[in-house]
Structures are given as structure tokens and as C-alpha cells.
Motif scaffolding. Structure first.
Motif, PDB file in Angstrom:
ATOM      1  N   VAL A  46     -27.977  26.397 -82.097  1.00  0.00           N
ATOM      2  CA  VAL A  46     -28.596  26.143 -80.661  1.00  0.00           C
ATOM      3  C   VAL A  46     -28.026  24.742 -80.345  1.00  0.00           C
ATOM      4  O   VAL A  46     -28.113  23.760 -81.208  1.00  0.00           O
ATOM      5  N   ARG A  47     -27.369  24.957 -79.225  1.00  0.00           N
ATOM      6  CA  ARG A  47     -26.691  23.690 -78.571  1.00  0.00           C
ATOM      7  C   ARG A  47     -27.520  22.791 -77.458  1.00  0.00           C
ATOM      8  O   ARG A  47     -27.552  23.875 -76.671  1.00  0.00           O
ATOM      9  N   PHE A  48     -27.613  21.768 -77.536  1.00  0.00           N
ATOM     10  CA  PHE A  48     -28.111  20.908 -76.281  1.00  0.00           C
ATOM     11  C   PHE A  48     -27.006  20.469 -75.503  1.00  0.00           C
ATOM     12  O   PHE A  48     -25.979  19.928 -76.167  1.00  0.00           O
ATOM     13  N   ALA A  49     -27.073  20.681 -74.192  1.00  0.00           N
ATOM     14  CA  ALA A  49     -25.865  20.175 -73.446  1.00  0.00           C
ATOM     15  C   ALA A  49     -25.840  18.870 -73.367  1.00  0.00           C
ATOM     16  O   ALA A  49     -24.621  18.149 -73.069  1.00  0.00           O
ATOM     17  N   ARG A  50     -27.005  18.215 -73.439  1.00  0.00           N
ATOM     18  CA  ARG A  50     -27.171  16.547 -73.538  1.00  0.00           C
ATOM     19  C   ARG A  50     -28.090  16.130 -74.641  1.00  0.00           C
ATOM     20  O   ARG A  50     -28.922  17.098 -75.180  1.00  0.00           O
ATOM     21  N   ALA A  51     -28.211  14.964 -74.634  1.00  0.00           N
ATOM     22  CA  ALA A  51     -29.198  14.421 -75.596  1.00  0.00           C
ATOM     23  C   ALA A  51     -30.568  15.331 -75.544  1.00  0.00           C
ATOM     24  O   ALA A  51     -31.232  14.757 -74.164  1.00  0.00           O
ATOM     25  N   PRO A  52     -31.028  15.898 -76.242  1.00  0.00           N
ATOM     26  CA  PRO A  52     -32.541  16.309 -76.077  1.00  0.00           C
ATOM     27  C   PRO A  52     -33.422  15.235 -76.092  1.00  0.00           C
ATOM     28  O   PRO A  52     -33.511  14.001 -76.569  1.00  0.00           O
ATOM     29  N   LEU A  53     -34.572  15.580 -75.410  1.00  0.00           N
ATOM     30  CA  LEU A  53     -35.938  14.700 -75.260  1.00  0.00           C
ATOM     31  C   LEU A  53     -37.010  15.276 -76.688  1.00  0.00           C
ATOM     32  O   LEU A  53     -36.962  16.525 -76.619  1.00  0.00           O
ATOM     33  N   ALA A  54     -37.703  14.509 -77.067  1.00  0.00           N
ATOM     34  CA  ALA A  54     -38.818  15.147 -77.816  1.00  0.00           C
ATOM     35  C   ALA A  54     -39.746  15.911 -76.907  1.00  0.00           C
ATOM     36  O   ALA A  54     -40.281  15.456 -75.747  1.00  0.00           O
ATOM     37  N   GLY A  55     -40.084  17.034 -77.434  1.00  0.00           N
ATOM     38  CA  GLY A  55     -41.077  18.191 -76.454  1.00  0.00           C
ATOM     39  C   GLY A  55     -40.019  18.909 -75.644  1.00  0.00           C
ATOM     40  O   GLY A  55     -40.759  19.898 -74.950  1.00  0.00           O
ATOM     41  N   GLU A  56     -38.854  18.879 -75.491  1.00  0.00           N
ATOM     42  CA  GLU A  56     -37.971  19.690 -74.759  1.00  0.00           C
ATOM     43  C   GLU A  56     -38.194  20.870 -75.485  1.00  0.00           C
ATOM     44  O   GLU A  56     -37.994  21.274 -76.599  1.00  0.00           O
ATOM     45  N   VAL A  57     -37.929  21.978 -74.366  1.00  0.00           N
ATOM     46  CA  VAL A  57     -37.942  23.496 -74.874  1.00  0.00           C
ATOM     47  C   VAL A  57     -36.531  24.096 -74.341  1.00  0.00           C
ATOM     48  O   VAL A  57     -36.029  23.566 -73.535  1.00  0.00           O
ATOM     49  N   THR A  58     -36.118  24.811 -75.210  1.00  0.00           N
ATOM     50  CA  THR A  58     -35.186  25.722 -74.912  1.00  0.00           C
ATOM     51  C   THR A  58     -35.005  27.046 -75.478  1.00  0.00           C
ATOM     52  O   THR A  58     -35.902  27.246 -76.312  1.00  0.00           O
ATOM     53  N   ARG A  59     -34.164  27.813 -75.408  1.00  0.00           N
ATOM     54  CA  ARG A  59     -34.316  29.323 -75.939  1.00  0.00           C
ATOM     55  C   ARG A  59     -32.866  29.644 -76.620  1.00  0.00           C
ATOM     56  O   ARG A  59     -31.932  29.223 -76.399  1.00  0.00           O
ATOM     57  N   CYS A  60     -33.141  30.080 -77.784  1.00  0.00           N
ATOM     58  CA  CYS A  60     -32.088  30.563 -78.566  1.00  0.00           C
ATOM     59  C   CYS A  60     -31.346  31.537 -78.265  1.00  0.00           C
ATOM     60  O   CYS A  60     -31.861  32.672 -77.654  1.00  0.00           O
ATOM     61  N   THR A  61     -29.989  31.589 -77.864  1.00  0.00           N
ATOM     62  CA  THR A  61     -29.292  32.453 -77.288  1.00  0.00           C
ATOM     63  C   THR A  61     -29.048  33.722 -78.176  1.00  0.00           C
ATOM     64  O   THR A  61     -28.624  34.904 -77.782  1.00  0.00           O
ATOM     65  N   GLY A  62     -29.443  33.610 -79.602  1.00  0.00           N
ATOM     66  CA  GLY A  62     -29.110  34.644 -80.687  1.00  0.00           C
ATOM     67  C   GLY A  62     -30.410  35.541 -80.556  1.00  0.00           C
ATOM     68  O   GLY A  62     -30.178  36.701 -80.305  1.00  0.00           O
ATOM     69  N   CYS A  63     -31.332  34.889 -80.788  1.00  0.00           N
ATOM     70  CA  CYS A  63     -32.597  35.589 -80.787  1.00  0.00           C
ATOM     71  C   CYS A  63     -33.840  35.864 -79.468  1.00  0.00           C
ATOM     72  O   CYS A  63     -34.712  36.353 -79.547  1.00  0.00           O
ATOM     73  N   ARG A  64     -33.617  34.795 -78.541  1.00  0.00           N
ATOM     74  CA  ARG A  64     -34.349  34.534 -77.160  1.00  0.00           C
ATOM     75  C   ARG A  64     -35.425  33.813 -78.007  1.00  0.00           C
ATOM     76  O   ARG A  64     -36.428  33.707 -76.951  1.00  0.00           O
ATOM     77  N   ALA A  65     -35.675  33.408 -79.119  1.00  0.00           N
ATOM     78  CA  ALA A  65     -36.821  32.612 -79.241  1.00  0.00           C
ATOM     79  C   ALA A  65     -36.883  31.255 -78.704  1.00  0.00           C
ATOM     80  O   ALA A  65     -35.977  30.811 -78.420  1.00  0.00           O
ATOM     81  N   GLU A  66     -38.230  30.974 -78.309  1.00  0.00           N
ATOM     82  CA  GLU A  66     -38.373  29.744 -77.583  1.00  0.00           C
ATOM     83  C   GLU A  66     -38.710  28.449 -78.401  1.00  0.00           C
ATOM     84  O   GLU A  66     -39.536  28.920 -79.510  1.00  0.00           O
ATOM     85  N   LEU A  67     -37.974  27.552 -78.282  1.00  0.00           N
ATOM     86  CA  LEU A  67     -38.030  26.644 -79.451  1.00  0.00           C
ATOM     87  C   LEU A  67     -38.425  25.133 -78.677  1.00  0.00           C
ATOM     88  O   LEU A  67     -38.077  25.027 -77.649  1.00  0.00           O
ATOM     89  N   GLU A  68     -39.287  24.397 -79.558  1.00  0.00           N
ATOM     90  CA  GLU A  68     -39.306  22.962 -79.050  1.00  0.00           C
ATOM     91  C   GLU A  68     -38.744  21.969 -79.850  1.00  0.00           C
ATOM     92  O   GLU A  68     -38.943  22.000 -81.131  1.00  0.00           O
ATOM     93  N   VAL A  69     -38.370  20.954 -79.391  1.00  0.00           N
ATOM     94  CA  VAL A  69     -37.834  19.749 -80.200  1.00  0.00           C
ATOM     95  C   VAL A  69     -39.102  18.988 -80.769  1.00  0.00           C
ATOM     96  O   VAL A  69     -39.728  18.506 -79.754  1.00  0.00           O
TER      97      VAL A  69
END
Lengths: 295, 66
Positions: free
Chosen positions: B23-46
């Protein structure tokens, strides 16, 4: 000036708001409400802020936090009263009805038999909604008595206590779309249409966003709706409108923590920038008012 | 894969705790940031920035929304 951005997760919207604060050189702290404890007798660092922007994804938590922070004398945007007014569909409907803002007909019942009577009174099809919740979740279009009986039984048996309030709304035969208007203060700054083959048109449920021209009628009903839930100064609100073939524009719902990631491109409007500019304006007004009181 | 949090593999990049995809972040992530895994679509939180760590994001609650 120092601004607090309250959140419980950082989505694209919160990122864009943080970027807008940064680009305007506004000191700000990004505060995860899940990590906070509040001493209600001692404001502590909260009085360092000129305003707090609520972006908490839980309405319950947002309401609790903004109540405390407001009590400390820090303006919150949106205020607790607005969260309360928008977070509960019954309260929203009551305020709109009070102020004569066009809105779908609603009946409320607190018992299964009364719910069935309310549905039959509204007529088929009608829509049963939970009073709290968002993103088009748990909405039910009820086409006949069989469906009504089944859904009422399911809600009574499986639902939380919140589902014991039956909010029945007339079904508006809209043209495969609804309208979302973004309001800053009481001004409609832009809007989108949400097109869908399904009767639920939320973008969270697959509705496609398209550009919307803000007509005088749209601007007018949006401003009236904003005043109804947020008073004369308005707020940061997303107002959902239905186009009724018989009665024209109707206010369906009002959202107090608006999501806008899919609306910047079709509208061409810097929605987070406009939101932050308004927050700065409100914070300055609050600071000047406080200085005037203490002088 | 377990639900255990995973740690950084490279800068702004972390392994999905659900499927193991990167899972790659385009810019430095923030604590609490959410993103989605492109592999399994799981929602992830930093959940941690140093080291970078993500966990499965909490499930949607009844009162969540706009």
C-alpha cells in the motif's frame, strides 16, 4: 489565529481542508477526538483556539465534543445546535416545517401498529428512514402493505432502539436524480446533480455526480433551509433537494459534515477553500466580539 | 493474513495487514488517515507514523455519515 480541526479519521476531505489551512498560513492543530479526554471544569489548551472545525465521522461523538468545546467559549463549526438539527432527520423536518421550507410530507410513529397506520396514511410508495445515519443506509422504499408489515417487523426485531422511531416520508417521483447544493453561510456556492438508475441517488451508493447550475430558486430554497437549521449566519452545509413534478424543489436532507471529494471537479469550485475562508471569517468575528465584550 | 498491524517496508509504503499487498501513500500520511488497499479493497487506517503502521479501519457505525 489558531484553528482546531477535529476528526476521527483523515479522509480526502480532511486532507483538503488541512491543505487549505496550510496554504492560508493559518496555525492549526489536527485533533483526533478518539484520543481526547475533556475536563469539563478546566478548558486547558482549548481556549488557545479561535475556532474548531468539526469533521468527526460519528454524529454522537461530534455532538458531545462540540458541546464541551463550545462551553469553553470556543466557536465550533458547525455548532452543536446545527449538528443536532441535521444529524436527526426528524429534527430537520420539524425545523423545515416550522419555517415553511418546502419538504416532503413526513409522519412519525413510535409503535408498530402506529407505524403501519402512518405508512397507509402517507400512501404507497413511501420511504421509511432511520432518523440517524447517512450515505443512504437502511432506507426502504415501501411499495405495498406486505412490504410495510415485513420491514416494520424487521426493524422492531433486529434494529437498535433508534429504529423504534418510525420516520415515514412521502416518496417523491424525482427524475432519476437529486440535487446536492453546497452552502457556505447561507450562500449556495455550487452544486451537483446525482444521477442514478436506482431510487437512492447518493454518490456513496453509486450515484454519478454532474454539474448543476445554481438557479435563483435553488439558491433561495437552500438559503432558507440553511437558516432554518443554522440561524441567520448559516453554516457549512450540504443540502439535498428533490425535484417534485407537482410541487417543485423540496428539501430532503441537510448534512452538517459535508463530503465533497467528488464535487470539486464537476463544479470547478474550490469547496474546501471556500469552507476555510468562511471559518476564518467566523473566527475573526468571534475574536472581535470577545474583545469588544472584554473592553 | 492476520489482522495484526504491519510495519513499513519503504518510505510511505506499507504492507496491507489483510492481503499483504503493498500500500503506497502518494504523500506523507497523517495519523488517522484512511486509505483503501488496491489489492483487496480493505479500508486501512494509519495508526502509527514512526514506524509507519496501518490497521484495518473500524467498521461503519450506525451514526456515521455526513
Amino acid at each position: 489565529m489558531r484553528i482546531a480541526l477535529l476528526h476521527s479519521r483523515i479522509r480526502i476531505e480532511e486532507r483538503l481542508l488541512i491543505d487549505a489551512l496550510t496554504s492560508r498560513n493559518i496555525d492549526h492543530d489536527v485533533i483526533d477526538l478518539r484520543e481526547q479526554t475533556f475536563d469539563i471544569h478546566e478548558p486547558g489548551r482549548w481556549t488557545d483556539y479561535d475556532a474548531a472545525i468539526d469533521r468527526c465521522i460519528s454524529q454522537t461523538h461530534a455532538l458531545a465534543a462540540t458541546r464541551v468545546i463550545e462551553r469553553f467559549g470556543v466557536p465550533t463549526i458547525n455548532p452543536a445546535s446545527v449538528i443536532e438539527a441535521c444529524g436527526d432527520k426528524l429534527t430537520t423536518s420539524l425545523l423545515l416545517a416550522r419555517d415553511g421550507v418546502p419538504t416532503p410530507r413526513v409522519r412519525v410513529a413510535l409503535d408498530e401498529a402506529a407505524a403501519l397506520a402512518a405508512i397507509e396514511h402517507i400512501g404507497y410508495p413511501c420511504v421509511l428512514k432511520p432518523t440517524t445515519g447517512s450515505w443512504g443506509r437502511l432506507l426502504a422504499r415501501i411499495n405495498d402493505r406486505d412490504a410495510a408489515e415485513a420491514i416494520i417487523e424487521h426493524k422492531s426485531t433486529l434494529g437498535s432502539v433508534a429504529h423504534s422511531v418510525f420516520y415515514v416520508q412521502e416518496y417523491v417521483d424525482k427524475p432519476q436524480r437529486d440535487l446536492r447544493v453546497f452552502v457556505v453561510g447561507t450562500q449556495a456556492i455550487c452544486g451537483i446533480s446525482r444521477q442514478s438508475d436506482h431510487w437512492i441517488t447518493n454518490t456513496a451508493r453509486g450515484g454519478r455526480a454532474g454539474a448543476l447550475t445554481i438557479t435563483r430558486d435553488i439558491a433561495d430554497i437552500s438559503a432558507r433551509a440553511a437558516r432554518s437549521v443554522a440561524g441567520e449566519s448559516g453554516g457549512l452545509l450540504a443540502i439535498d433537494l428533490l425535484e417534485c413534478p407537482r410541487r417543485g424543489l423540496l428539501v430532503s436532507e441537510i448534512n452538517h459534515t459535508m463530503e465533497f471529494r467528488n464535487s470539486i471537479e464537476p463544479t470547478g469550485v474550490d469547496i474546501p477553500g471556500r469552507m476555510i475562508d468562511w471559518v476564518i471569517e467566523r473566527a475573526r468575528a468571534g475574536a472581535e466580539a470577545a474583545a469588544g465584550v472584554s473592553a | 493474513m492476520s489482522n495484526a498491524a504491519n510495519t513499513v517496508t519503504t518510505s510511505h509504503q506499507v504492507e496491507c495487514p489483510e492481503c499483504g499487498a503493498s500500500v503506497r501513500f502518494a504523500r506523507a500520511p497523517l495519523a488517522g488517515e484512511v486509505t483503501r488497499c488496491t489489492g483487496c479493497r480493505a479500508e486501512l487506517e494509519v495508526t502509527s507514523l514512526s514506524p509507519l503502521r496501518v490497521e484495518l479501519a473500524p467498521e461503519v457505525q450506525e451514526d456515521w455519515g455526513e
